[in-house]
Write an enzyme that holds these catalytic residues in place. Structure first.
Site, PDB file in Angstrom:
ATOM      1  N   TYR A 130       0.847  -1.183   0.000  1.00 56.18           N
ATOM      2  CA  TYR A 130       0.000   0.000   0.000  1.00 56.18           C
ATOM      3  C   TYR A 130       0.889   1.240   0.000  1.00 56.18           C
ATOM      4  O   TYR A 130       1.433   1.632   1.016  1.00 56.18           O
ATOM      5  CB  TYR A 130      -0.930   0.035   1.212  1.00 56.18           C
ATOM      6  CG  TYR A 130      -1.912  -1.111   1.317  1.00 56.18           C
ATOM      7  CD1 TYR A 130      -2.179  -1.953   0.246  1.00 56.18           C
ATOM      8  CD2 TYR A 130      -2.576  -1.346   2.504  1.00 56.18           C
ATOM      9  CE1 TYR A 130      -3.085  -3.002   0.366  1.00 56.18           C
ATOM     10  CE2 TYR A 130      -3.481  -2.383   2.630  1.00 56.18           C
ATOM     11  CZ  TYR A 130      -3.727  -3.203   1.560  1.00 56.18           C
ATOM     12  OH  TYR A 130      -4.615  -4.243   1.679  1.00 56.18           O
ATOM     13  N   HIS A 175      -0.404 -11.978   1.280  1.00 60.65           N
ATOM     14  CA  HIS A 175      -1.413 -11.199   0.559  1.00 60.65           C
ATOM     15  C   HIS A 175      -2.097 -12.015  -0.537  1.00 60.65           C
ATOM     16  O   HIS A 175      -3.305 -11.915  -0.734  1.00 60.65           O
ATOM     17  CB  HIS A 175      -0.753  -9.957  -0.041  1.00 60.65           C
ATOM     18  CG  HIS A 175      -1.623  -8.757  -0.057  1.00 60.65           C
ATOM     19  ND1 HIS A 175      -1.142  -7.497   0.202  1.00 60.65           N
ATOM     20  CD2 HIS A 175      -2.939  -8.591  -0.289  1.00 60.65           C
ATOM     21  CE1 HIS A 175      -2.123  -6.617   0.113  1.00 60.65           C
ATOM     22  NE2 HIS A 175      -3.219  -7.265  -0.182  1.00 60.65           N
TER      23      HIS A 175
END
Length: 156
Positions: free
Chosen positions: A55, A127
């Site tokens: 991110y 992830h």
């Protein structure tokens, strides 16, 4: 705010996902706004904060770490590894690719610990599944990181 258990982790019923501070939901806010929002979430009872190294990349973890450093022992931080931007590809938007090689996981956890300003990660997520890495290899690294005290829990 009410609490819930994730395994044996006690967290606020409402957690704060921090992806939007770096991308994904329109205009990225300024750092001051993000820090204030994270702190205000804590002040209103939120104790579960979710971020990822990708991110930003890295921006979200840095802001989460800075905002929560004074209350680190009172919150649960989840972050993620196993994705990276494929800048070599030349495509726009830049594609994400799975990368969960053991050496990459180790680099990722060290970077995340530094950016989050902490000595441990409460919940460390893969992830995305990396089809090029056997799940057992990922599990072994997670076991080692737990034994080293760098992560407390892990998941996919």
């Amino acid at each position: 705010m009410k609490k819930r258990l994730i395994g044996n982790l006690e967290v606020s019923e409402i957690g704060m996902g921090c992806m939007g501070f770096s991308h994904g939901y329109g205009k990225v806010p300024e750092e001051g706004y993000a820090l204030d929002a994270i702190r205000k979430a804590y002040e209103t009872g939120c104790t579960f904060f979710d971020t990822a190294e990708v991110y930003g990349p890295y921006t979200s973890e840095t802001w989460v770490g800075e905002a929560l450093q004074p209350v680190r022992d009172k919150v649960v931080i989840a972050t993620k590894f196993g994705l990276r931007f494929d800048y070599e590809d030349g495509k726009v938007p830049v594609p994400l690719i799975a990368d969960s090689r053991p050496e990459v996981i180790r680099q990722s956890v060290e970077g995340s610990l530094k950016r989050l300003e902490t000595d441990h990660i409460d919940l460390y997520f893969q992830h995305r599944i990396d089809p090029k890495v056997e799940p057992e290899a990922v599990a072994q690294v997670m076991k080692d990181l737990m034994q080293e005290g760098k992560i407390v829990h892990w998941g996919i």
